[in-house]
Write a protein that holds these residues in place. Sequence first.
Motif, PDB file in Angstrom:
ATOM      1  N   LYS A  77      -0.961   4.010   1.330  1.00  0.00           N
ATOM      2  CA  LYS A  77      -1.849   4.425   2.507  1.00  0.00           C
ATOM      3  C   LYS A  77      -2.774   5.476   1.802  1.00  0.00           C
ATOM      4  O   LYS A  77      -3.834   5.453   2.233  1.00  0.00           O
ATOM      5  CB  LYS A  77      -0.935   4.997   3.383  1.00  0.00           C
ATOM      6  CG  LYS A  77      -0.101   3.996   4.103  1.00  0.00           C
ATOM      7  CD  LYS A  77       0.588   4.651   5.481  1.00  0.00           C
ATOM      8  CE  LYS A  77       1.786   5.534   5.066  1.00  0.00           C
ATOM      9  NZ  LYS A  77       2.472   6.154   6.133  1.00  0.00           N
ATOM     10  N   THR A  78      -2.466   6.095   1.015  1.00  0.00           N
ATOM     11  CA  THR A  78      -3.278   7.065   0.360  1.00  0.00           C
ATOM     12  C   THR A  78      -4.498   6.409  -0.402  1.00  0.00           C
ATOM     13  O   THR A  78      -5.773   6.849  -0.298  1.00  0.00           O
ATOM     14  CB  THR A  78      -2.501   8.141  -0.510  1.00  0.00           C
ATOM     15  OG1 THR A  78      -1.571   9.054   0.184  1.00  0.00           O
ATOM     16  CG2 THR A  78      -3.515   9.282  -1.091  1.00  0.00           C
ATOM     17  N   GLU A  79      -3.979   5.638  -1.302  1.00  0.00           N
ATOM     18  CA  GLU A  79      -4.920   4.733  -2.021  1.00  0.00           C
ATOM     19  C   GLU A  79      -5.987   4.268  -1.270  1.00  0.00           C
ATOM     20  O   GLU A  79      -7.453   4.080  -1.294  1.00  0.00           O
ATOM     21  CB  GLU A  79      -4.393   3.822  -2.893  1.00  0.00           C
ATOM     22  CG  GLU A  79      -3.421   4.511  -4.018  1.00  0.00           C
ATOM     23  CD  GLU A  79      -2.804   3.358  -4.930  1.00  0.00           C
ATOM     24  OE1 GLU A  79      -2.895   2.286  -4.398  1.00  0.00           O
ATOM     25  OE2 GLU A  79      -1.722   3.697  -5.669  1.00  0.00           O
ATOM     26  N   ASN A  80      -5.686   3.711  -0.202  1.00  0.00           N
ATOM     27  CA  ASN A  80      -6.808   2.786   0.837  1.00  0.00           C
ATOM     28  C   ASN A  80      -7.108   3.854   1.869  1.00  0.00           C
ATOM     29  O   ASN A  80      -7.781   3.240   2.845  1.00  0.00           O
ATOM     30  CB  ASN A  80      -5.911   1.810   1.315  1.00  0.00           C
ATOM     31  CG  ASN A  80      -5.752   0.673   0.236  1.00  0.00           C
ATOM     32  OD1 ASN A  80      -6.364  -0.173   0.038  1.00  0.00           O
ATOM     33  ND2 ASN A  80      -4.400   0.439  -0.438  1.00  0.00           N
ATOM     34  N   LYS A  81      -6.749   4.870   2.022  1.00  0.00           N
ATOM     35  CA  LYS A  81      -7.355   5.778   3.012  1.00  0.00           C
ATOM     36  C   LYS A  81      -6.937   5.572   4.449  1.00  0.00           C
ATOM     37  O   LYS A  81      -8.027   5.390   5.207  1.00  0.00           O
ATOM     38  CB  LYS A  81      -8.993   6.483   2.641  1.00  0.00           C
ATOM     39  CG  LYS A  81      -9.300   6.644   1.461  1.00  0.00           C
ATOM     40  CD  LYS A  81     -10.809   7.072   0.991  1.00  0.00           C
ATOM     41  CE  LYS A  81     -10.993   7.516  -0.466  1.00  0.00           C
ATOM     42  NZ  LYS A  81     -12.425   7.658  -0.838  1.00  0.00           N
ATOM     43  N   VAL A  82      -5.946   5.113   4.742  1.00  0.00           N
ATOM     44  CA  VAL A  82      -5.523   4.901   6.097  1.00  0.00           C
ATOM     45  C   VAL A  82      -4.305   5.749   6.418  1.00  0.00           C
ATOM     46  O   VAL A  82      -3.601   6.258   5.516  1.00  0.00           O
ATOM     47  CB  VAL A  82      -5.036   3.140   6.286  1.00  0.00           C
ATOM     48  CG1 VAL A  82      -6.335   2.297   6.018  1.00  0.00           C
ATOM     49  CG2 VAL A  82      -4.220   3.072   5.194  1.00  0.00           C
ATOM     50  N   GLY A  83      -4.055   5.646   7.709  1.00  0.00           N
ATOM     51  CA  GLY A  83      -2.971   6.639   8.319  1.00  0.00           C
ATOM     52  C   GLY A  83      -1.708   6.126   8.493  1.00  0.00           C
ATOM     53  O   GLY A  83      -0.679   6.708   8.491  1.00  0.00           O
ATOM     54  N   ASP A  84      -1.607   4.526   8.599  1.00  0.00           N
ATOM     55  CA  ASP A  84      -0.648   4.207   8.932  1.00  0.00           C
ATOM     56  C   ASP A  84      -0.540   2.604   8.311  1.00  0.00           C
ATOM     57  O   ASP A  84      -1.559   2.037   7.987  1.00  0.00           O
ATOM     58  CB  ASP A  84      -0.066   3.660  10.454  1.00  0.00           C
ATOM     59  CG  ASP A  84      -1.438   3.308  11.208  1.00  0.00           C
ATOM     60  OD1 ASP A  84      -2.020   2.191  10.855  1.00  0.00           O
ATOM     61  OD2 ASP A  84      -1.771   3.872  12.287  1.00  0.00           O
ATOM     62  N   LEU A  85       0.780   1.878   8.407  1.00  0.00           N
ATOM     63  CA  LEU A  85       1.062   0.514   7.759  1.00  0.00           C
ATOM     64  C   LEU A  85      -0.054  -0.437   8.536  1.00  0.00           C
ATOM     65  O   LEU A  85      -0.427  -1.252   7.992  1.00  0.00           O
ATOM     66  CB  LEU A  85       2.302   0.257   7.903  1.00  0.00           C
ATOM     67  CG  LEU A  85       2.516  -1.144   7.406  1.00  0.00           C
ATOM     68  CD1 LEU A  85       2.135  -1.344   5.847  1.00  0.00           C
ATOM     69  CD2 LEU A  85       4.228  -1.418   7.482  1.00  0.00           C
ATOM     70  N   GLN A  86      -0.226  -0.522   9.812  1.00  0.00           N
ATOM     71  CA  GLN A  86      -0.922  -1.519  10.455  1.00  0.00           C
ATOM     72  C   GLN A  86      -2.336  -1.271  10.028  1.00  0.00           C
ATOM     73  O   GLN A  86      -3.036  -2.381   9.722  1.00  0.00           O
ATOM     74  CB  GLN A  86      -0.729  -1.271  11.979  1.00  0.00           C
ATOM     75  CG  GLN A  86      -1.590  -2.322  12.712  1.00  0.00           C
ATOM     76  CD  GLN A  86      -1.382  -2.358  14.425  1.00  0.00           C
ATOM     77  OE1 GLN A  86       0.017  -2.346  14.462  1.00  0.00           O
ATOM     78  NE2 GLN A  86      -2.224  -2.236  15.140  1.00  0.00           N
TER      79      GLN A  86
END
Length: 249
Positions: free
Chosen positions: A227-236
Motif C-alpha cells: 500500500k505504501t509503495e503504490n500510494k494507496v490507503g486500502d487494499l481495494q
Amino acid sequence: MIQPPAIEIQQVSHKYKSASENTLTDISLDIFESDVFGLLGPNGAGKTTLISILCGIIPHSFGGVNFYDRGKEVSDTERRSLIGFVPQEYAFYHELTARQNLDYFGAMYNLKKTDLVERREELLEVLGLTKAADKAVGTFSGGMKRRVNLAIGIIHKPGILFLDEPTVGVDVQSKNAIIRYLQQLNQAGTTIVYTSHHMSEAEEFCNRIALIDHGKVIAHGGLTELKTENKVGDLQSLFIKLTGEAYRD
C-alpha cells in the motif's frame, strides 16, 4: 528474524488441454510458516487453479512446488496429512448429519476413533453446530453449511490450510465467527492460504498477499508495504489500481 518457508512455488505454469493460452504463467512465490497469505485477483485470474495445484487436485504443467513442516521438506505422501482444503463449493454429504460427515472425513485421514470423537465434538462446539449436529446438513442455513465445510477441512488439524472463498454467501454473524476462529488457528501456528473477493475482509485478515491477474503475479509482499509503495490507503484501492476497472467475467 527470517521466517522458515511453508510452501515454495517455483516458476509454476499450467495450461488446460482445451485452452489456447496458459491459465498460469511462471508463478514464483514463497509462503512462510504462520502466514495468512492472500491469493487475490479478478475472476478468471488463476487463483483457484493455483490452489488446486497446491492441494494436488490437478498437476502443474511446468515448475515445482515444495512443502515444509517445521523447516523439513515433506514428500508428496506426507503432504496429504499436512494440508487441509476448504473449497468454495460445499464438500460434504447433504443427506448425512454434521456428526456423520465429520466421522466420515475424519476416518479418511485415519484418525483414531477416540481422537476423532474428541476432535469432532470440539469442532461442533466451537463452530456453534452442537445443537444441530444430528440433523441432515442439507437442511442447514448457508452459514451453518460453511461452518461444516470448515470443520471438515480442519478435522485432522492441518499445519497448512487452504481456503477458497470461505465466507461467500453467509450472514455477518457467521462470517465474523468463521474469521475469528481462523485467526485463532493462525495464532496457534496454522499457515493459511486464502482467496476472497471481499477486500475489506482480506485486508483485516491477511498479513501478506499476492495479486494475480491473467495468470501472472503482478504484485506480492507485505500488505502494508504494498500500500505504501503504490500510494494507496486500502487494499481495494490497491486492487483496482493494479488490475484496472474493466469488467471481468
